[in-house]
Design an enzyme around this catalytic site. Structure first.
Site, PDB file in Angstrom:
ATOM      1  N   LYS A  87      -2.166  93.951  63.219  1.00  0.00           N
ATOM      2  CA  LYS A  87      -2.312  92.685  63.943  1.00  0.00           C
ATOM      3  C   LYS A  87      -3.703  92.072  63.715  1.00  0.00           C
ATOM      4  O   LYS A  87      -3.832  90.878  63.409  1.00  0.00           O
ATOM      5  CB  LYS A  87      -2.078  92.932  65.440  1.00  0.00           C
ATOM      6  N   CYS A 116      -7.433  83.747  69.120  1.00  0.00           N
ATOM      7  CA  CYS A 116      -6.909  84.800  68.245  1.00  0.00           C
ATOM      8  C   CYS A 116      -7.768  84.926  66.997  1.00  0.00           C
ATOM      9  O   CYS A 116      -8.508  85.885  66.818  1.00  0.00           O
ATOM     10  CB  CYS A 116      -5.488  84.469  67.857  1.00  0.00           C
TER      11      CYS A 116
HETATM   12  N1  SAJ Z   1      -7.361  76.174  60.957  1.00  0.00           N
HETATM   13  C1  SAJ Z   1      -8.130  75.624  59.930  1.00  0.00           C
HETATM   14  N2  SAJ Z   1      -7.581  75.527  58.679  1.00  0.00           N
HETATM   15  C2  SAJ Z   1      -6.308  75.942  58.425  1.00  0.00           C
HETATM   16  C3  SAJ Z   1      -5.544  76.516  59.461  1.00  0.00           C
HETATM   17  C4  SAJ Z   1      -6.098  76.616  60.727  1.00  0.00           C
HETATM   18  O1  SAJ Z   1      -9.292  75.235  60.129  1.00  0.00           O
HETATM   19  O2  SAJ Z   1      -5.887  75.803  57.273  1.00  0.00           O
HETATM   20  C5  SAJ Z   1      -7.919  76.290  62.325  1.00  0.00           C
HETATM   21  C6  SAJ Z   1      -7.096  75.531  63.370  1.00  0.00           C
HETATM   22  O3  SAJ Z   1      -7.464  74.174  63.418  1.00  0.00           O
HETATM   23  C7  SAJ Z   1      -7.440  76.293  64.643  1.00  0.00           C
HETATM   24  C8  SAJ Z   1      -7.640  77.725  64.147  1.00  0.00           C
HETATM   25  O4  SAJ Z   1      -7.833  77.636  62.743  1.00  0.00           O
HETATM   26  O5  SAJ Z   1      -8.650  75.824  65.214  1.00  0.00           O
HETATM   27  C9  SAJ Z   1      -6.515  78.681  64.422  1.00  0.00           C
HETATM   28  O6  SAJ Z   1      -5.271  78.032  64.377  1.00  0.00           O
HETATM   29  P1  SAJ Z   1      -3.939  78.623  63.738  1.00  0.00           P
HETATM   30  O7  SAJ Z   1      -2.886  77.618  63.958  1.00  0.00           O
HETATM   31  O8  SAJ Z   1      -4.166  79.061  62.350  1.00  0.00           O
HETATM   32  O9  SAJ Z   1      -3.660  79.986  64.541  1.00  0.00           O
HETATM   33  P2  SAJ Z   1      -3.589  80.368  66.109  1.00  0.00           P
HETATM   34  O10 SAJ Z   1      -4.941  80.888  66.513  1.00  0.00           O
HETATM   35  O11 SAJ Z   1      -3.000  79.283  66.942  1.00  0.00           O
HETATM   36  O12 SAJ Z   1      -2.547  81.589  66.061  1.00  0.00           O
HETATM   37  C10 SAJ Z   1      -2.838  82.740  65.264  1.00  0.00           C
HETATM   38  C11 SAJ Z   1      -1.633  83.057  64.372  1.00  0.00           C
HETATM   39  N3  SAJ Z   1      -1.996  84.075  63.393  1.00  0.00           N
HETATM   40  C12 SAJ Z   1      -1.817  83.899  62.060  1.00  0.00           C
HETATM   41  O13 SAJ Z   1      -1.361  82.883  61.594  1.00  0.00           O
HETATM   42  C13 SAJ Z   1      -2.186  85.026  61.173  1.00  0.00           C
HETATM   43  C14 SAJ Z   1      -0.478  83.524  65.252  1.00  0.00           C
HETATM   44  O14 SAJ Z   1       0.606  83.932  64.441  1.00  0.00           O
HETATM   45  C15 SAJ Z   1      -0.919  84.693  66.139  1.00  0.00           C
HETATM   46  O15 SAJ Z   1       0.127  85.113  67.006  1.00  0.00           O
HETATM   47  C16 SAJ Z   1      -2.059  84.213  66.992  1.00  0.00           C
HETATM   48  O16 SAJ Z   1      -3.129  83.820  66.129  1.00  0.00           O
HETATM   49  C17 SAJ Z   1      -2.493  85.336  67.916  1.00  0.00           C
HETATM   50  O17 SAJ Z   1      -2.158  85.258  69.125  1.00  0.00           O
HETATM   51  O18 SAJ Z   1      -3.074  86.334  67.460  1.00  0.00           O
END
Ligand code: SAJ
Length: 402
Positions: free
Chosen positions: A197, A251
Site C-alpha cells: 500500500k 495519502c
Molecule cells: N496530482 C498531480 N499530478 C498528477 C496526479 C495527481 O499533481 O498527475 C496531485 C493531485 O492534484 C493531488 C495529489 O496529487 O493534489 C493526489 O491526488 P490523486 O488523485 O493522485 O490521489 P489521492 O491522494 O486522491 O488518492 C491516492 C490514490 N493512490 C494512487 O493512485 C496510487 C488512491 O488510490 C488511494 O486509495 C489513496 O491515495 C489513499 O487513500 O491512499
C-alpha cells in the site's frame, strides 16, 4: 455482522457498500455529530454516488452508533497521520480503536485494519494490544485503495489486497469483501500488504515529482513541458504524470514519509521526491510574482486563487496545495489575495468569495489551482483576465503556465 470503526472518508463508503450488499453492518464513530447526521440520512462529505448509497444502506438496515459492538468482524478505518518531526506513522487513533475493540469483541473475532500503516506497524502496535487482551482474535490488514472523487466505483471495481496470518482467515475475510468487490482479491501476508500500500502511493508521488521537476527545467529553458510529456508518453513504456501546484490529500503526500521515517538510509529518492512536490506551492508564488511584475499588478488584492481543495470535484482540503501556498505568504498578502472554491461553503479565509462571477470580477490575475468541472465549463468568464493555469486545463484562452 460487521462493525466498521471510523466513519470517515474510507469507513463510511465501505460500511454503506457492505450494508447495501446485504451484510449486517453497524458503523461506529466516536464523533457523535457524525453519527447523528448519518442517522438523519445526511452525508458527511461530498462524493459522487454517496447519497444514493446511504439511502440504499439505510433501506437495508445499517445502524450508526458511537459505541463499539460485540461482533465477530471489525473493519478499522481510522486516520493514520505522520509525526511531522520524525516522519513516522502516528498510530494514536489506531491504538485507541483496537484497544476499544478488544475490550468488547467476541473471543475469536477478526480485526481487519484498512488504515494505511508503515510495514511492521501491525506487529509492533496492533498485535501487542490483541495479545495482552488474552483474546484469540485474528488480525488482518486490507489496505484501502479508493480514489476520492471516484470512491463508489473504485470500491466495487478495484483489485484489493488481504494480508493475514493464515489462508483460512484470509479466505473468510475475502468472502465479506466479495459481497461488493468485483476486482481481484489477492491474499498475502500482513507485512507485504502493509508495504504494498505504501509503495503504491510512493510510486505515484515520485512520478508526479518527476513531472514537476521537468516543469521547472522546461520553464527555465523555455520548453513546453506538456507537449514534451505528451510525446514522451507515446513511447510504450513511458507514462509520466502531470505537473501541478503541489501534491495534496491525506495519502500520497503522507505515506512516502512513512518509508523515509523508517528507512532514512535507503530512501533518498523517496525523500527528494517529497521535497520536490512540497516545493511546488512556493514555485507557484514565484510564478505569480513574475506575472504580476510583467503586468504591472502591484497588489495581491488583484490576484485570485481558484480552488482550495486538494483535487477536483471533492470538498476535501487536507494538505491542499492552495492552503500550503497561502501558508507561505506573509499575513497581509494572505489576507488580501482573493480565494474561491465552488465545493467549499465554509468561510476559511478573509477575502474568500462564494460566487464565481464576483470572484472573477474582483481580480486581474486568476490562478487556476484546482481543475473543478465548474471552471472547465465556464472558461468564457475568464475572457479578459490574465490567467496562470497551473493545471493546464484552460483550452481556448491565452494563459501563463507553471
Ligand atoms: N496530482 C498531480 N499530478 C498528477 C496526479 C495527481 O499533481 O498527475 C496531485 C493531485 O492534484 C493531488 C495529489 O496529487 O493534489 C493526489 O491526488 P490523486 O488523485 O493522485 O490521489 P489521492 O491522494 O486522491 O488518492 C491516492 C490514490 N493512490 C494512487 O493512485 C496510487 C488512491 O488510490 C488511494 O486509495 C489513496 O491515495 C489513499 O487513500 O491512499
Amino acid at each position: 455482522m460487521v462493525n466498521v470503526v471510523g466513519l470517515g472518508y474510507i469507513g463510511l463508503p465501505t460500511s454503506l457498500m457492505l450494508a447495501a450488499h446485504g451484510i449486517e453492518v453497524v458503523g461506529t464513530d466516536v464523533n457523535i455529530d457524525i453519527v447523528k447526521k448519518l442517522r438523519n440520512k445526511e452525508i458527511t462529505f461530498k462524493e459522487e454516488g454517496l447519497e444514493e448509497l446511504l439511502d440504499r444502506a439505510i433501506d437495508k438496515g445499517i445502524v450508526f452508533s458511537d459505541e463499539y459492538q460485540v461482533v465477530d468482524y471489525y473493519i478499522v478505518a481510522v486516520p493514520t497521520p505522520y509525526d511531522s518531526l520524525t516522519k513516522r506513522v502516528d498510530t494514536v487513533y489506531l491504538k485507541q480503536a483496537v484497544e476499544s475493540v478488544v475490550k468488547v469483541c467476541n473471543n475469536d473475532a477478526t480485526i481487519i485494519v484498512e488504515s494505511t500503516v508503515s510495514p511492521g506497524t501491525i506487529d509492533r502496535v496492533v498485535r501487542p494490544i490483541v495479545e495482552s487482551s488474552h483474546k484469540k482474535c485474528n488480525i488482518v490488514h486490507a489496505p484501502e485503495r479508493i480514489l476520492p472523487g471516484n470512491m463508489v466505483y473504485e470500491l466495487q471495481n478495484n483489485s484489493r489486497t488481504i494480508g493475514a496470518d493464515s489462508e483460512k482467515v484470509a479466505k473468510r475475510v475475502k468472502k465479506i469483501y466479495e459481497s461488493f468487490c468485483k476486482g481481484e482479491i489477492v491474499i498475502t501476508d500482513i507485512r507485504t500488504a502493509e508495504m504494498t500500500k505504501v509503495v503504491e502511493n510512493t510510486y505515484r508521488d515520485i512520478n508526479i515529482a518527476f513531472a514537476n521537476e521537468l516543469a521547472k527545467i522546461c520553464r527555465y529553458d523555455d520548453m513546453d513541458v506538456y507537449e514534451i510529456i505528451k510525446i514522451a508518453n507515446r513511447h510504450p513504456r513511458v507514462n509520466i504524470l502531470s505537473p501541478g501546484p503541489g501534491v495534496g490529500g491525506h495519502c500520497i503526500s503522507v505515506d512516502p514519509w512513512f518509508l523515509v521515517g523508517d528507512y532514512p538510509k535507503f530512501s533518498q529518492l523517496i525523500s527528494t521526491a517529497r521535497h520536490i512536490n512540497d516545493s511546488m506551492p512556493i514555485y507557484v508564488i514565484d510564478r505569480i510574482k513574475e506575472i504580476m511584475d510583467k503586468n504591472n499588478i502591484d497588489s495581491f488584492s488583484d490576484v485570485g486563487l481558484y480552488g482550495l481543495t486538494y483535487k477536483p470535484n471533492v470538498d476535501d482540503t487536507r494538505e491542499s496545495p492552495t492552503i500550503q501556498l497561502l501558508n507561505q505568504l506573509d499575513e497581509k498578502d494572505r489576507d488580501e489575495i482573493k480565494k474561491y472554491d465552488p465545493m467549499i461553503e465554509k468561510k476559511m479565509y478573509k477575502n474568500q468569495l462564494n460566487n464565481l462571477q464576483d470572484f472573477v470580477d474582483s481580480v486581474k490575475l486568476v490562478v487556476i489551482m484546482v481543475d473543478h468541472s465548474e471552471i472547465l465549463n465556464s472558461e468564457k468568464l475568464l475572457n479578459d483576465k490574465i490567467i496562470l493555469d497551473t493545471k493546464n486545463v484552460i483550452k481556448n484562452l491565452p494563459t501563463y503556465k507553471l
